[in-house]
Design an enzyme around this catalytic site. Sequence first.
Site, PDB file in Angstrom:
ATOM      1  CE  LYS A  23      -2.014   1.446   4.062  1.00 39.67           C
ATOM      2  NZ  LYS A  23      -1.616   2.807   4.426  1.00 39.67           N
ATOM      3  CB  CYS A 118      -5.067   5.180  10.583  1.00 41.45           C
ATOM      4  SG  CYS A 118      -5.711   3.786   9.683  1.00 41.45           S
ATOM      5  NE  ARG A 123      -0.644   9.226  10.797  1.00 38.17           N
ATOM      6  CZ  ARG A 123      -0.911   8.323   9.868  1.00 38.17           C
ATOM      7  NH1 ARG A 123      -2.144   7.897   9.703  1.00 38.17           N
ATOM      8  NH2 ARG A 123       0.037   7.828   9.110  1.00 38.17           N
ATOM      9  N   PRO A 124       0.581  15.480  12.934  1.00 39.67           N
ATOM     10  CG  PRO A 124       1.988  16.674  14.383  1.00 39.67           C
ATOM     11  CD  PRO A 124       1.219  15.378  14.252  1.00 39.67           C
ATOM     12  CB  ILE A 125       2.393  17.617   7.877  1.00 42.38           C
ATOM     13  CG1 ILE A 125       1.506  18.828   7.554  1.00 42.38           C
ATOM     14  CG2 ILE A 125       1.635  16.333   7.641  1.00 42.38           C
ATOM     15  CD1 ILE A 125       1.225  18.952   6.044  1.00 42.38           C
ATOM     16  CG  ASP A 126       5.233  19.458  13.446  1.00 45.88           C
ATOM     17  OD1 ASP A 126       5.027  18.327  12.953  1.00 45.88           O
ATOM     18  OD2 ASP A 126       5.727  19.616  14.572  1.00 45.88           O
TER      19      ASP A 126
HETATM   20  N1  EPU Z   1       5.307  13.445  12.852  1.00 45.29           N
HETATM   21  C1  EPU Z   1       5.157  14.729  13.340  1.00 45.29           C
HETATM   22  N2  EPU Z   1       5.344  15.752  12.464  1.00 45.29           N
HETATM   23  C2  EPU Z   1       5.671  15.580  11.160  1.00 45.29           C
HETATM   24  C3  EPU Z   1       5.814  14.249  10.675  1.00 45.29           C
HETATM   25  C4  EPU Z   1       5.631  13.202  11.549  1.00 45.29           C
HETATM   26  O1  EPU Z   1       4.868  14.927  14.513  1.00 45.29           O
HETATM   27  O2  EPU Z   1       5.816  16.568  10.434  1.00 45.29           O
HETATM   28  C5  EPU Z   1       5.134  12.308  13.784  1.00 45.29           C
HETATM   29  C6  EPU Z   1       3.938  11.418  13.437  1.00 45.29           C
HETATM   30  O3  EPU Z   1       2.734  11.932  13.941  1.00 45.29           O
HETATM   31  C7  EPU Z   1       4.361  10.110  14.078  1.00 45.29           C
HETATM   32  C8  EPU Z   1       5.879  10.096  13.875  1.00 45.29           C
HETATM   33  O4  EPU Z   1       6.260  11.443  13.671  1.00 45.29           O
HETATM   34  O5  EPU Z   1       4.046  10.125  15.435  1.00 45.29           O
HETATM   35  C9  EPU Z   1       6.343   9.272  12.675  1.00 45.29           C
HETATM   36  O6  EPU Z   1       5.595   9.681  11.539  1.00 45.29           O
HETATM   37  P1  EPU Z   1       5.957   9.341  10.020  1.00 45.29           P
HETATM   38  O7  EPU Z   1       5.900  10.625   9.281  1.00 45.29           O
HETATM   39  O8  EPU Z   1       7.215   8.549   9.966  1.00 45.29           O
HETATM   40  O9  EPU Z   1       4.761   8.391   9.620  1.00 45.29           O
HETATM   41  P2  EPU Z   1       3.764   8.560   8.399  1.00 45.29           P
HETATM   42  O10 EPU Z   1       4.537   8.887   7.193  1.00 45.29           O
HETATM   43  O11 EPU Z   1       2.624   9.395   8.791  1.00 45.29           O
HETATM   44  C10 EPU Z   1       3.937   6.137   7.503  1.00 45.29           C
HETATM   45  C11 EPU Z   1       2.933   5.089   7.099  1.00 45.29           C
HETATM   46  C12 EPU Z   1       2.364   4.451   8.346  1.00 45.29           C
HETATM   47  C13 EPU Z   1       3.497   3.834   9.148  1.00 45.29           C
HETATM   48  C14 EPU Z   1       4.571   4.890   9.457  1.00 45.29           C
HETATM   49  C15 EPU Z   1       5.800   4.298  10.086  1.00 45.29           C
HETATM   50  C16 EPU Z   1       2.033   5.950   5.033  1.00 45.29           C
HETATM   51  C17 EPU Z   1       0.886   6.538   4.305  1.00 45.29           C
HETATM   52  N3  EPU Z   1       1.862   5.713   6.320  1.00 45.29           N
HETATM   53  O12 EPU Z   1       3.220   7.079   8.263  1.00 45.29           O
HETATM   54  O13 EPU Z   1       1.506   3.412   7.893  1.00 45.29           O
HETATM   55  O14 EPU Z   1       2.990   3.351  10.359  1.00 45.29           O
HETATM   56  O15 EPU Z   1       4.991   5.551   8.251  1.00 45.29           O
HETATM   57  O16 EPU Z   1       6.465   3.484   9.170  1.00 45.29           O
HETATM   58  O17 EPU Z   1       3.070   5.666   4.438  1.00 45.29           O
HETATM   59  C18 EPU Z   1      -0.529   2.267   7.716  1.00 45.29           C
HETATM   60  O18 EPU Z   1      -0.123   1.838   6.635  1.00 45.29           O
HETATM   61  O19 EPU Z   1      -1.580   1.855   8.270  1.00 45.29           O
HETATM   62  C19 EPU Z   1       0.241   3.282   8.411  1.00 45.29           C
HETATM   63  C20 EPU Z   1      -0.238   3.967   9.440  1.00 45.29           C
END
Ligand code: EPU
Length: 441
Positions: A23, A118, A123-126
């Site tokens: 996915k 989910c 899950r901010p994007i800061d």
């Molecule tokens: N985070 C922040 N700020 C940011 C970016 C991230 O606070 O600007 C936090 C997130 O909230 C989290 C942590 O940093 O607590 C790690 O976040 P990351 O950005 O690595 O995760 P993601 O990209 O949102 C992806 C997958 C997730 C998977 C994680 C870890 C996608 C669409 N999602 O999430 O997959 O758990 O990486 O590998 O690629 C799923 O497939 O069900 C799923 C949740």
Amino acid sequence: MEDVYIITGGKPLRGEVILSGAKNVALKTIIAALMFNAEVILENVPRINDVFELLHLIKLIGGKAEFVDKNTVAINGKEIKTNKVDLLHSSKIRASFMLFAPLLAKFKECYVPNPGGCRIGARPIDRIVEGMKSIGLSVEYDHQTGYYKAQINKRLSGHYRFVKSSHTGTELLILIGLLGNDKVVLENAALEPEIDELIKFLNMSGGEIKRDGTKIIIHPVKKLMQKQPFKIISDRNEAVTYATLALATRGEISISEIPYELIKSFSDKVKTVGGGFADLNRERYKFFYQGELKASIIETLPHPGFMTDWQPNWAVLMSQAKGESIIHERVFENRFSYVDELRKLGAEIDYIKIPVTNPVEYFFFNFDPAKKYNQAIRINGPQQFHSGVLTVADLRAGASLAIAAFIAQGESVINGASILDRGYEDFVKKTQSLGGEISRL
Ligand code: EPU
């Protein structure tokens, strides 16, 4: 439609599963393909709800994105006519904010909503926005509309060091880096294998992206051009779900075609708790029950650690292991939605506090000392599960509840089956082929 699974558990599942495409590679390569301005063909794309949502979202902005065969998708960003992404549909998938990249490539200015996905944390994007700004973009958030406005109004280049690892953040900055005037360097970039698949796809098409551990150098590219269809790698989360299903139901399941590196941290842990793992030939593996499982302690980490997506499955497995197991979740702040549901089946799980010296550094989410968190659980096993009525709150929790229902004696009802459909292709068909009694209403 009722949106439920009915599962009658209590017997071992056995057989072979052909894994579907990943996915989190499919979603990102589909978005990257929009930057080619020509037709791109992706193979082994899973027919799952998140992919259907993304294809729909792309059609709404005028792009072509459709299945042309069972698992082949054709994408063409040439006809994209608007630089504003639909709010409602973006809110359904996390990866939607990566649309910044193709829209900036085309219009130099675009509007993308705060992403969905989910609800496993805020899950901010800061950090990602900070990264976009450090390489030269202007990004503003409008609280009234819920949209980010991003603009290229000066030269794009430079460095960004992620304060903490971000999987999708690394991917988005790679795509934006391709639009640079000079090279873009990312440091402390995430190591998830899905990112390397995206890099491979782009480099096969004219990109020049180099990884040296957590450092990634992206060179600007004039034109991306596909030379041959790109095949999406197998889904490691799906692999782990079927592996857990084998061990938890005391059965045996072989999984096809996945590089060992992708499941290594899981299979290593399986071996330490006494689960059976065999390498059948390169890329084909068997997980099997070979006697009582031992309790374990795990903490979730970005790759190459034990992945956060695997811990809900692991919790179910440890409910069948002898002794006290502990799971410490470090990546997301709300990944225990399944705990109350498992208790309904007879699981003995409680939340515990594990002292952490520097939580702001230790956790990967933005830890706020003023908030209360439940980051660790203790599971007491083995527990015989009875049937129950369960509700799915997020994708990976959904898979773990299904595994639990396959262990439980009797008929269980799982509400929210469509959440599982977001990420698991043919879940009913695949588990039926393993001897599982499951139906979808
Ligand atoms: N985070 C922040 N700020 C940011 C970016 C991230 O606070 O600007 C936090 C997130 O909230 C989290 C942590 O940093 O607590 C790690 O976040 P990351 O950005 O690595 O995760 P993601 O990209 O949102 C992806 C997958 C997730 C998977 C994680 C870890 C996608 C669409 N999602 O999430 O997959 O758990 O990486 O590998 O690629 C799923 O497939 O069900 C799923 C949740």
